[in-house]
Design a protein around this motif. Structure first.
Motif, PDB file in Angstrom:
ATOM      1  N   LEU A  22       0.936  -1.312   0.058  1.00  0.00           N
ATOM      2  CA  LEU A  22       0.030   0.059  -0.252  1.00  0.00           C
ATOM      3  C   LEU A  22       0.749   1.108  -0.091  1.00  0.00           C
ATOM      4  O   LEU A  22       0.522   2.315  -0.647  1.00  0.00           O
ATOM      5  CB  LEU A  22      -0.745  -0.020   1.063  1.00  0.00           C
ATOM      6  CG  LEU A  22      -1.958  -0.934   1.292  1.00  0.00           C
ATOM      7  CD1 LEU A  22      -2.784  -1.022   2.405  1.00  0.00           C
ATOM      8  CD2 LEU A  22      -2.993  -0.618  -0.137  1.00  0.00           C
TER       9      LEU A  22
ATOM     10  N   GLY B  52       4.127   8.468  -3.700  1.00  0.00           N
ATOM     11  CA  GLY B  52       3.269   9.451  -3.551  1.00  0.00           C
ATOM     12  C   GLY B  52       3.760  10.802  -2.935  1.00  0.00           C
ATOM     13  O   GLY B  52       5.055  10.928  -2.947  1.00  0.00           O
TER      14      GLY B  52
ATOM     15  N   GLN C 249     -13.999  12.416   5.744  1.00  0.00           N
ATOM     16  CA  GLN C 249     -13.233  12.263   4.509  1.00  0.00           C
ATOM     17  C   GLN C 249     -13.246  13.536   3.574  1.00  0.00           C
ATOM     18  O   GLN C 249     -12.238  13.702   2.847  1.00  0.00           O
ATOM     19  CB  GLN C 249     -13.653  11.138   3.657  1.00  0.00           C
ATOM     20  CG  GLN C 249     -13.447   9.786   4.330  1.00  0.00           C
ATOM     21  CD  GLN C 249     -13.839   8.460   3.421  1.00  0.00           C
ATOM     22  OE1 GLN C 249     -13.783   8.624   2.127  1.00  0.00           O
ATOM     23  NE2 GLN C 249     -14.173   7.496   4.056  1.00  0.00           N
TER      24      GLN C 249
ATOM     25  N   LYS D 105      -9.839  15.560   2.276  1.00  0.00           N
ATOM     26  CA  LYS D 105      -9.885  15.721   0.783  1.00  0.00           C
ATOM     27  C   LYS D 105      -9.606  16.836   0.337  1.00  0.00           C
ATOM     28  O   LYS D 105      -8.498  17.249  -0.438  1.00  0.00           O
ATOM     29  CB  LYS D 105     -10.990  14.955  -0.062  1.00  0.00           C
ATOM     30  CG  LYS D 105     -11.186  15.016  -1.528  1.00  0.00           C
ATOM     31  CD  LYS D 105     -12.501  14.429  -2.107  1.00  0.00           C
ATOM     32  CE  LYS D 105     -13.572  15.370  -2.108  1.00  0.00           C
ATOM     33  NZ  LYS D 105     -14.691  14.666  -2.974  1.00  0.00           N
TER      34      LYS D 105
ATOM     35  N   ASN E 295      -3.626  13.664   3.761  1.00  0.00           N
ATOM     36  CA  ASN E 295      -3.816  12.926   2.606  1.00  0.00           C
ATOM     37  C   ASN E 295      -4.955  11.796   2.865  1.00  0.00           C
ATOM     38  O   ASN E 295      -4.840  10.770   3.635  1.00  0.00           O
ATOM     39  CB  ASN E 295      -2.412  12.058   2.410  1.00  0.00           C
ATOM     40  CG  ASN E 295      -2.790  10.933   1.250  1.00  0.00           C
ATOM     41  OD1 ASN E 295      -3.529  11.083   0.490  1.00  0.00           O
ATOM     42  ND2 ASN E 295      -1.813  10.202   1.163  1.00  0.00           N
TER      43      ASN E 295
ATOM     44  N   HIS F 165      -5.839   9.438   1.153  1.00  0.00           N
ATOM     45  CA  HIS F 165      -5.855   7.969   0.748  1.00  0.00           C
ATOM     46  C   HIS F 165      -5.065   7.272   1.986  1.00  0.00           C
ATOM     47  O   HIS F 165      -5.244   6.246   2.232  1.00  0.00           O
ATOM     48  CB  HIS F 165      -4.665   8.125  -0.353  1.00  0.00           C
ATOM     49  CG  HIS F 165      -5.548   8.465  -1.822  1.00  0.00           C
ATOM     50  ND1 HIS F 165      -6.573   7.755  -2.131  1.00  0.00           N
ATOM     51  CD2 HIS F 165      -5.175   9.481  -2.550  1.00  0.00           C
ATOM     52  CE1 HIS F 165      -6.869   8.312  -3.235  1.00  0.00           C
ATOM     53  NE2 HIS F 165      -6.311   9.431  -3.818  1.00  0.00           N
TER      54      HIS F 165
ATOM     55  N   TYR G 137      -5.834   7.516   4.865  1.00  0.00           N
ATOM     56  CA  TYR G 137      -7.281   6.955   5.914  1.00  0.00           C
ATOM     57  C   TYR G 137      -7.720   5.954   5.378  1.00  0.00           C
ATOM     58  O   TYR G 137      -8.136   4.813   5.818  1.00  0.00           O
ATOM     59  CB  TYR G 137      -7.980   8.243   6.189  1.00  0.00           C
ATOM     60  CG  TYR G 137      -7.489   9.299   6.886  1.00  0.00           C
ATOM     61  CD1 TYR G 137      -7.387   9.187   8.040  1.00  0.00           C
ATOM     62  CD2 TYR G 137      -7.111  10.353   6.188  1.00  0.00           C
ATOM     63  CE1 TYR G 137      -6.966  10.381   8.904  1.00  0.00           C
ATOM     64  CE2 TYR G 137      -6.602  11.360   6.754  1.00  0.00           C
ATOM     65  CZ  TYR G 137      -6.267  11.513   8.243  1.00  0.00           C
ATOM     66  OH  TYR G 137      -5.943  12.203   9.228  1.00  0.00           O
ATOM     67  N   LEU G 138      -7.767   5.817   3.756  1.00  0.00           N
ATOM     68  CA  LEU G 138      -8.644   4.692   3.281  1.00  0.00           C
ATOM     69  C   LEU G 138      -7.691   3.478   3.294  1.00  0.00           C
ATOM     70  O   LEU G 138      -8.181   2.334   3.479  1.00  0.00           O
ATOM     71  CB  LEU G 138      -8.771   5.221   1.825  1.00  0.00           C
ATOM     72  CG  LEU G 138      -9.773   6.217   1.318  1.00  0.00           C
ATOM     73  CD1 LEU G 138      -9.790   6.476  -0.109  1.00  0.00           C
ATOM     74  CD2 LEU G 138     -11.248   5.762   1.749  1.00  0.00           C
ATOM     75  N   ASP G 139      -6.279   3.523   3.146  1.00  0.00           N
ATOM     76  CA  ASP G 139      -5.550   2.499   3.096  1.00  0.00           C
ATOM     77  C   ASP G 139      -5.313   1.852   4.459  1.00  0.00           C
ATOM     78  O   ASP G 139      -5.363   0.842   4.937  1.00  0.00           O
ATOM     79  CB  ASP G 139      -4.046   2.954   2.615  1.00  0.00           C
ATOM     80  CG  ASP G 139      -4.151   3.208   1.141  1.00  0.00           C
ATOM     81  OD1 ASP G 139      -5.069   3.009   0.557  1.00  0.00           O
ATOM     82  OD2 ASP G 139      -3.162   3.863   0.451  1.00  0.00           O
TER      83      ASP G 139
ATOM     84  N   LEU H  35      -1.726  14.106  -8.093  1.00  0.00           N
ATOM     85  CA  LEU H  35      -2.549  13.668  -6.529  1.00  0.00           C
ATOM     86  C   LEU H  35      -3.358  14.539  -6.334  1.00  0.00           C
ATOM     87  O   LEU H  35      -4.776  13.926  -5.740  1.00  0.00           O
ATOM     88  CB  LEU H  35      -1.406  13.352  -5.599  1.00  0.00           C
ATOM     89  CG  LEU H  35      -0.531  11.966  -5.834  1.00  0.00           C
ATOM     90  CD1 LEU H  35       0.683  12.202  -4.739  1.00  0.00           C
ATOM     91  CD2 LEU H  35      -1.058  10.765  -5.654  1.00  0.00           C
TER      92      LEU H  35
ATOM     93  N   LEU I  11      -7.391  13.530  -6.253  1.00  0.00           N
ATOM     94  CA  LEU I  11      -8.374  13.699  -4.813  1.00  0.00           C
ATOM     95  C   LEU I  11      -9.640  13.973  -5.062  1.00  0.00           C
ATOM     96  O   LEU I  11     -10.709  13.830  -4.423  1.00  0.00           O
ATOM     97  CB  LEU I  11      -7.610  14.665  -3.748  1.00  0.00           C
ATOM     98  CG  LEU I  11      -6.333  13.971  -2.979  1.00  0.00           C
ATOM     99  CD1 LEU I  11      -5.849  14.926  -2.032  1.00  0.00           C
ATOM    100  CD2 LEU I  11      -6.653  12.753  -2.378  1.00  0.00           C
TER     101      LEU I  11
END
Length: 199
Positions: A14, A19, A68, A72, A121, A123, A125-127, A192, A196
């Motif tokens: 991940l 990034g 989120q 974002k 970032n 992402h 949090y998502l990862d 990036l 987003l």
């Protein structure tokens, strides 16, 4: 042991993609500027987020999508400005000026930048929180071991990237190399930023 290896493998995969955070660590590693602190803050931040995900914070984020949304747009603004800053740096840098010979950025400013790259970032949090948090539930009582594996992968990755970057130092004795790096970082940051927003 299977839980640890699974956590390590997934966590490593991940964060492997280039990034904003990784580009910053690479740049500072080449400059040999506050490398240990930068790597430690990145890895520790990941560890905190992974712990939060495994502890059930991922469920909270899913229930309150506003979190989120805020991340974002905050992340977009930060990446957009930093991307423009990289392009400006590449354009204004003198051919005789080598960043390796320049005064180092203060430790406090560097830490703030690292924290911004990490925590602004969405992402991450998502990862770490949602994805790793949800996968960890499959391991039941061994979920903490899975999380520990993912945390370990962050420490291994960031310290390898930060200290491994010095191998590239001879290439970056030439100022033109820094111009190219700044342009590439600028492209990554802006790409990036717009990703987003789903653009």
């Amino acid at each position: 042991m299977n839980a640890f290896i699974s956590g390590f493998s997934l966590g490593f995969s991940l964060i492997l993609a280039i990034g904003a955070q990784n580009a910053f660590v690479l740049k500072q590693g080449i400059k040999k500027e506050h490398v240990f602190v930068i790597c430690f803050v990145c890895a520790l931040s990941d560890a905190i987020l992974i712990f939060a995900g495994i502890s059930g914070f991922g469920y909270l984020v899913e229930q309150f999508p506003t979190l989120q949304t805020v991340a974002k747009y905050g992340g977009f603004a930060f990446l957009f400005i930093y991307g423009l800053k990289s392009f400006y740096s590449a354009w204004s840098m003198s051919h005789e000026l080598n960043p390796l010979d320049q005064p180092t950025t203060s430790l406090a400013k560097t830490i703030l930048l690292v924290l911004a790259f990490t925590w602004l970032n969405p992402h991450v949090y998502l990862d770490t929180v949602i994805l790793l948090g949800s996968v960890s539930t499959k391991f039941g009582a061994l979920a903490p071991l899975f999380g520990f594996g993912a945390m370990t992968s962050s420490f291994v990755f960031f310290f390898s990237l930060g200290y491994g970057a010095r191998i590239l130092t001879p290439i970056f004795q030439k100022p033109i190399s820094w111009k190219i790096l700044e342009v590439l970082i600028g492209i990554v940051m802006l790409s990036l930023a717009f990703m987003l927003l789903g653009l």
